[in-house]
Design a protein around this motif. Sequence first.
Motif, PDB file in Angstrom:
ATOM      1  N   TYR A 111       0.774  -1.223  -0.060  1.00  0.00           N
ATOM      2  CA  TYR A 111       0.091  -0.070  -0.156  1.00  0.00           C
ATOM      3  C   TYR A 111       0.836   1.153  -0.005  1.00  0.00           C
ATOM      4  O   TYR A 111       0.369   2.389  -0.165  1.00  0.00           O
ATOM      5  CB  TYR A 111      -1.221   0.084   1.139  1.00  0.00           C
ATOM      6  N   GLN A 147      -5.130   1.733  -5.633  1.00  0.00           N
ATOM      7  CA  GLN A 147      -5.067   2.628  -6.432  1.00  0.00           C
ATOM      8  C   GLN A 147      -3.549   2.826  -7.105  1.00  0.00           C
ATOM      9  O   GLN A 147      -3.187   2.678  -8.448  1.00  0.00           O
ATOM     10  CB  GLN A 147      -5.840   3.903  -6.530  1.00  0.00           C
ATOM     11  N   GLN A 148      -2.675   2.937  -6.182  1.00  0.00           N
ATOM     12  CA  GLN A 148      -1.333   3.024  -6.621  1.00  0.00           C
ATOM     13  C   GLN A 148      -0.483   1.742  -6.144  1.00  0.00           C
ATOM     14  O   GLN A 148       0.554   2.023  -5.488  1.00  0.00           O
ATOM     15  CB  GLN A 148      -0.597   4.267  -6.142  1.00  0.00           C
ATOM     16  N   SER A 149      -0.835   0.836  -6.778  1.00  0.00           N
ATOM     17  CA  SER A 149      -0.469  -0.599  -6.410  1.00  0.00           C
ATOM     18  C   SER A 149       0.914  -0.694  -6.781  1.00  0.00           C
ATOM     19  O   SER A 149       1.504  -0.374  -7.870  1.00  0.00           O
ATOM     20  CB  SER A 149      -1.206  -1.816  -6.598  1.00  0.00           C
ATOM     21  N   PRO A 160      -9.163  -6.985  -9.931  1.00  0.00           N
ATOM     22  CA  PRO A 160      -9.315  -5.738  -9.046  1.00  0.00           C
ATOM     23  C   PRO A 160      -8.972  -6.241  -7.634  1.00  0.00           C
ATOM     24  O   PRO A 160      -8.999  -5.287  -6.824  1.00  0.00           O
ATOM     25  CB  PRO A 160     -10.831  -5.087  -9.202  1.00  0.00           C
TER      26      PRO A 160
END
Length: 401
Positions: A111, A147-149, A160
């Motif tokens: 994360y 979202q910013q994986s 997803p």
Amino acid sequence: MLRRLLQTMAFETKILKVDPKSILFSETAHIDGSLPTITDPETEQNLLEAARTIRDTDDTVGFPTETVYGLGGSSLNDKSVLNIYKAKNRPSDNPLISHISSIDQLNRKIYGQESCSDILQNIPQIYRSLTEKLWPGPLTILLPVPQQSTLSKLTTADQPTFAVRIPSNPIARALIALSDTPIAAPSANQSTRPSPTLASHVFHDLKGRIPLILDGGACSVGVESTVVDGLVSPPLLLRPGGFTWEQIRSMGGPQWVDCKVENKKTVSEGEKVRTPGMKYRHYSPQAKVILFAPQEGSAPLEKRLENVKSVITDHARDVRGFAVLSSLTFPDNLLDDPHGIYRCLGSSNTEIQANLFAYLRQVDEMPNIDIIFVEGIDEEGEGLAVMNRLRKAASNNVVSF
């Protein structure tokens, strides 16, 4: 791309001994990420070598978990994940589980959060009762991909969600902690083969394809982790494994009482799956497997065994040899046939689960064994995971008895 994935890799595969008893973690290490104390110098040296391979190269490592041996590469590195698929000949649309050593590592490495006001903020509330009681352990949960994986999309098959767990085996935990890298790790076998529960199984399947294997002895659970999806309502058990459906329902709290079991028998060619084991052939020996599945309220045992003997006699008539893996009902002297090999998987569901893959491999590697007959068990407790693996190993060649 496919041709490159299927090319054989050339390594001088090393087997490095590690002593799990020499690895000590604090009670909160799986939360805060504190490193283990390792009392055996050889174990520490071998773990550090494997950790450097994971962290600093694109190569992969075979290592023990409590479930089965895993084939690990960095979950953050596309080339490492490709090398997992390459070594196994595994289809690249089959997602991988990311193994972490702590919640802190999940936050930092997946994360991208160096500090958190709530260390559990990335664990949805629905999972917290389960993870509090069952991590570290053979429980895998699905989480939304950030979202910013930083995760390689190859671990998720571009879906997803991603699958994650904290293993309880001290060798696995130490490897992940010392490399400080989430490790993508399917079972360390050739794709479709029975999963490995000994380092020798890994060497048999992947010799020359990977640089090293950590040998920590036999795996205690013997089947892969339980995979659950709490992001849907009602929650789903996607793959039965090291924790039973009954344990998930009782330990998960009120939201898990209505947990359903994914019972899809087939997956269409273009369909995406959320967890390993739902697509493609799995767990299969080279010999044909025929599974005897017990039926409730059936005929007296003597009559049922006569039917079993008749089926074995018919199928074994034109083969060089056969094996019978019994469990709770078949007697040792089921058939007086010199072409038959007999082994007992165990006298309890837990023992049967732990021995399942090892015995399938053992008889499959014997000369002239063309068919393996296996006595199934009731699908309660560990029986759900055992029968899940056996139905796949048998490619649904199932005979009721």
